[in-house]
Design an enzyme around this catalytic site. Structure first.
Site, mmCIF file in Angstrom:
data_model
loop_
_atom_site.group_PDB
_atom_site.id
_atom_site.type_symbol
_atom_site.label_atom_id
_atom_site.label_comp_id
_atom_site.label_asym_id
_atom_site.label_seq_id
_atom_site.Cartn_x
_atom_site.Cartn_y
_atom_site.Cartn_z
ATOM 1 N N HIS A 124 -143.435 33.231 -62.307
ATOM 2 C CA HIS A 124 -143.421 31.857 -61.795
ATOM 3 C C HIS A 124 -143.472 31.815 -60.277
ATOM 4 O O HIS A 124 -143.223 32.813 -59.600
ATOM 5 C CB HIS A 124 -142.154 31.131 -62.258
ATOM 6 C CG HIS A 124 -142.230 30.621 -63.663
ATOM 7 N ND1 HIS A 124 -141.974 31.406 -64.752
ATOM 8 C CD2 HIS A 124 -142.544 29.383 -64.161
ATOM 9 C CE1 HIS A 124 -142.123 30.695 -65.854
ATOM 10 N NE2 HIS A 124 -142.468 29.467 -65.534
ATOM 11 N N LYS A 145 -138.791 28.208 -58.186
ATOM 12 C CA LYS A 145 -138.102 27.949 -59.460
ATOM 13 C C LYS A 145 -136.632 28.354 -59.338
ATOM 14 O O LYS A 145 -136.320 29.432 -58.845
ATOM 15 C CB LYS A 145 -138.789 28.736 -60.583
ATOM 16 C CG LYS A 145 -138.224 28.450 -61.953
ATOM 17 C CD LYS A 145 -139.134 28.994 -63.057
ATOM 18 C CE LYS A 145 -138.537 28.803 -64.443
ATOM 19 N NZ LYS A 145 -138.207 27.401 -64.758
#
Ligand SMILES: NC(=O)C1=CN([C@@H]2O[C@H](COP(=O)(O)OP(=O)(O)OC[C@H]3O[C@@H](n4cnc5c(N)ncnc54)[C@H](O)[C@@H]3O)[C@@H](O)[C@H]2O)C=CC1
Ligand SMILES: O=C(O)C1=N[C@H](C(=O)O)C[C@H](O)C1
Length: 250
Positions: A135, A139
């Protein structure tokens, strides 16, 4: 036909801002509120919201859902951070408001939902399996909700097939080197500038491997799932966990 009155919570965030645009563009929906952190939840009742799309943060989602369920507002939830304790609390709120529907979707993209399904199907046939999620570095949680759910589904499929623990001779390891253990499935989290949301499920058997990979390249990948969720949750009382149930893949 009257339009579905939809509100977005987390409206200034990465996925929330995209959801605001998607709801505005949907012919059968009216965006009645777009709220950020600190905005009054009473706006939801004042504007007559029928469905809330909840895309905030793990530290905000419970308070928001408590409000929605108490006021009979259906909710489509993409926010992560779910565990047994949180689910039990949500179920007890829903029991007191039996007409209300809540969808929690670890991932709204069709490719990610299919990845989970394919992994579930493949799991009984391979001795080894590990999950790698990758990711963007902004995040806040790890491992991702999708990877956690994927590992749980794999573990359940392995258990049902009678598979035992995975082969792993590791005797010494740096902390974290073998990833997080989710029900016996190692889950590894990569955070890298340039990425959005990606996942690989690596399966291994005698003389062969199978890799199932999914890439979300833009937040638009989540929008059809959010809109489908909003339409279906309004006519589906109780808790639904996973978009697959609204895609007849459950
Ligand atoms: N299920 C899915 O398919 C997807 C889920 N997500 C999840 O959605 C959540 C949000 O992700 P991002 O947009 O990347 O994060 P973000 O940090 O860009 O956005 C979150 C927004 O929520 C706001 N917020 C926090 N508390 C609030 C409250 N009480 N009321 C209203 N707004 C509030 C923040 O100020 C921020 O603007 C994360 O948990 C993420 O993992 C993200 C993408 C896809
Ligand atoms: O934070 C994100 O970006 C995402 N969060 C969800 C998750 O934790 O699984 C869904 C997707 O991976 C994007």
């Amino acid at each position: 036909m009257s339009k579905l009155r939809v509100a977005v919570l987390g409206a200034k965030g990465r996925i929330g801002s995209e959801a605001v645009r998607a709801v505005e563009a949907a012919e059968d929906m009216e965006l009645v509120a777009a709220l950020g952190r600190g905005d009054a939840l009473d706006t939801l009742t004042e504007t007559g919201a029928q469905v809330v799309v909840e895309l905030t943060t793990p530290d905000s989602v419970m308070e928001n859902l408590d409000y929605c369920v108490r006021h009979g507002i259906h909710a489509v939830v993409g926010t992560t951070g779910w565990n047994e304790d949180r689910l039990d609390r949500l179920k007890s709120w829903l029991a007191a408001s039996p007409e209300t529907g809540v969808l929690i979707a670890p991932n709204f993209s069709i490719g990610a939902v299919l990845t989970m399904k394919f992994a579930q199907i493949a799991a009984p046939y391979f001795e080894s399996v590990e999950v790698v999620e990758l990711h963007h570095p902004n995040k806040v949680d790890a491992p991702s909700g999708t990877a956690t759910r994927t590992a749980q589904l794999i573990a359940a499929a392995r258990a049902e097939a009678g598979l035992g623990a995975q082969p792993d001779a590791t005797a010494t390891a740096l902390d974290g080197a073998r990833g997080a253990d989710v029900d016996g499935v190692p889950v590894h989290a990569v955070r890298l500038r340039g990425l959005l949301a990606h996942q690989e499920v690596l399966l291994g058997g005698e003389g062969e491997t199978l890799t199932i990979r999914h890439d979300s390249l833009h937040h638009s990948s989540f929008m059809p799932g959010i809109l489908l969720g909003a339409r279906r949750v309004a006519v589906t009382p109780g808790l639904t966990f996973g978009l697959e149930h609204f895609l007849d893949l459950g």
